[in-house]
Design a protein around this motif. Structure first.
Motif, PDB file in Angstrom:
ATOM      1  N   LEU A  52       0.651  -1.250   0.022  1.00  0.00           N
ATOM      2  CA  LEU A  52       0.120  -0.066  -0.021  1.00  0.00           C
ATOM      3  C   LEU A  52       0.858   1.360   0.101  1.00  0.00           C
ATOM      4  O   LEU A  52       0.327   2.297  -0.719  1.00  0.00           O
ATOM      5  N   THR A  53       1.906   1.244   0.764  1.00  0.00           N
ATOM      6  CA  THR A  53       3.049   2.355   0.790  1.00  0.00           C
ATOM      7  C   THR A  53       3.548   2.649  -0.640  1.00  0.00           C
ATOM      8  O   THR A  53       3.515   3.690  -1.260  1.00  0.00           O
ATOM      9  N   LEU A  54       3.790   1.323  -1.353  1.00  0.00           N
ATOM     10  CA  LEU A  54       4.490   1.642  -2.660  1.00  0.00           C
ATOM     11  C   LEU A  54       3.197   2.381  -3.430  1.00  0.00           C
ATOM     12  O   LEU A  54       3.434   2.993  -4.690  1.00  0.00           O
ATOM     13  N   LEU A  55       2.152   1.521  -3.554  1.00  0.00           N
ATOM     14  CA  LEU A  55       0.928   2.162  -4.235  1.00  0.00           C
ATOM     15  C   LEU A  55       0.738   3.632  -3.981  1.00  0.00           C
ATOM     16  O   LEU A  55       0.499   4.413  -4.876  1.00  0.00           O
ATOM     17  N   LEU A 110       3.086  10.044  -7.698  1.00  0.00           N
ATOM     18  CA  LEU A 110       4.024  10.418  -8.884  1.00  0.00           C
ATOM     19  C   LEU A 110       3.168  10.377 -10.086  1.00  0.00           C
ATOM     20  O   LEU A 110       3.630  11.267 -10.844  1.00  0.00           O
ATOM     21  N   LEU A 111       2.379   9.697 -10.075  1.00  0.00           N
ATOM     22  CA  LEU A 111       1.201   9.521 -11.314  1.00  0.00           C
ATOM     23  C   LEU A 111       0.699  10.821 -11.410  1.00  0.00           C
ATOM     24  O   LEU A 111       0.370  11.442 -12.759  1.00  0.00           O
ATOM     25  N   PHE A 112       0.031  11.531 -10.449  1.00  0.00           N
ATOM     26  CA  PHE A 112      -1.011  12.610 -10.379  1.00  0.00           C
ATOM     27  C   PHE A 112      -0.194  13.873 -10.246  1.00  0.00           C
ATOM     28  O   PHE A 112      -0.677  14.868 -10.809  1.00  0.00           O
ATOM     29  N   PHE A 114       1.659  -4.629  -6.909  1.00  0.00           N
ATOM     30  CA  PHE A 114       0.817  -5.782  -7.137  1.00  0.00           C
ATOM     31  C   PHE A 114       1.412  -7.180  -7.117  1.00  0.00           C
ATOM     32  O   PHE A 114       0.863  -7.988  -6.464  1.00  0.00           O
ATOM     33  N   LEU A 115       2.669  -7.142  -7.584  1.00  0.00           N
ATOM     34  CA  LEU A 115       3.392  -8.603  -7.305  1.00  0.00           C
ATOM     35  C   LEU A 115       3.667  -8.856  -5.888  1.00  0.00           C
ATOM     36  O   LEU A 115       3.416 -10.111  -5.674  1.00  0.00           O
TER      37      LEU A 115
END
Length: 270
Positions: free
Chosen positions: A20-23, A29-31, A47-48
């Protein structure tokens, strides 16, 4: 403070919080940045992590090496002087029966301790565990459960202030002092617990319970390989033990370095 810090670091390194932290980082970063490629890689990593650690073969391979270091105690009668029950978790709720106030792990450990006690009725049972702010300690809950199974109070010893296995090993070792004792804890946790008792020159007989990596004589149905929260939890239990072993190794290395530095200092002074 050290105990709380250890719990925070250990908790954040578990697969779910880590994923969840990585997500979260990837979404930021994406937004809010132009680093789209890095965001994609972090999302993939998240995900992995979730899929892998929720997969039966992975949780099995993580737990089995931990659980097979000490065999189960199949024969209960050993003329034990003490039965040591390491703490787990529970919540004191007087509106519930005592069997519902304790966790499944705690009940599993107690049922094994009860089996040993019935085969060694002269033994004393040592129960442990702090309350961590609860109105009753874990040791108190286990004592209540033991009395419900007609174990006399004079055969029970309570350790209310132990926060972790290191403190349990220290206090229990001071009580048993070389007497014949059985150590009851989860199979995944047994090797780390035994190592801590050895630090105090005590060698209780292991009686592991709550096996998570069980072997079968038949092929499991295909649906058991669907990633699940149950398998994720089993993976987290194993990872918790590996992190505990790593912490103990680092502390041992640090003590060794300090000892060598002190020795060099003494030699220089003299």
């Amino acid at each position: 403070m050290e105990f709380i810090l250890k719990k925070w670091i250990g908790g954040l390194l578990m697969p779910l919080p880590l994923a969840l932290t990585l997500l979260l980082i990837s979404l930021c970063l994406l937004f809010f940045s132009q680093r789209q490629t890095l965001a994609k890689y972090l999302t993939l990593a998240s995900f992995l992590i979730l899929v892998c650690f929720s997969f039966l073969p992975v949780s099995y391979q993580l737990n089995k090496p931990l659980e097979r270091q000490y065999p189960p105690l199949l024969i209960a009668a050993h003329d034990f002087d003490y039965i040591l029950v390491l703490g787990s978790s529970g919540i004191h709720d007087p509106n519930l029966p005592i069997t519902s106030q304790l966790s499944g792990t705690a009940l599993s450990r107690f049922s094994e301790a009860l089996r040993l006690y019935y085969a060694n009725p002269n033994a004393k049972m040592i129960v442990s565990g702090s309350g961590f702010g609860d109105t009753q300690s874990h040791a108190q809950l286990l004592t209540t459960l033991a009395k419900a199974y007609q174990i006399p109070e004079q055969h029970l010893i309570r350790l209310d202030n132990t926060q972790d296995t290191a403190q349990e090993a220290q206090q229990m070792s001071a009580i048993i002092k070389g007497k014949k004792a059985a150590l009851v804890t989860s199979a995944t946790h047994m090797s780390r617990a035994m190592a801590l008792f050895k630090q105090y020159d005590q060698m209780p007989i292991p009686s592991p319970v709550t096996y998570l990596a069980k072997d079968t004589n038949f092929d499991l149905p295909a649906y058991t390989y669907i990633p699940s929260a149950y398998q994720l939890n089993k993976s987290e239990i194993a990872i918790h033990e590996y992190l505990g072993k790593l912490q103990r190794l680092l502390l041992s290395f640090n003590r060794k370095e300090n000892s060598e530095e002190n020795k060099e200092y003494d030699e220089t002074e003299h």
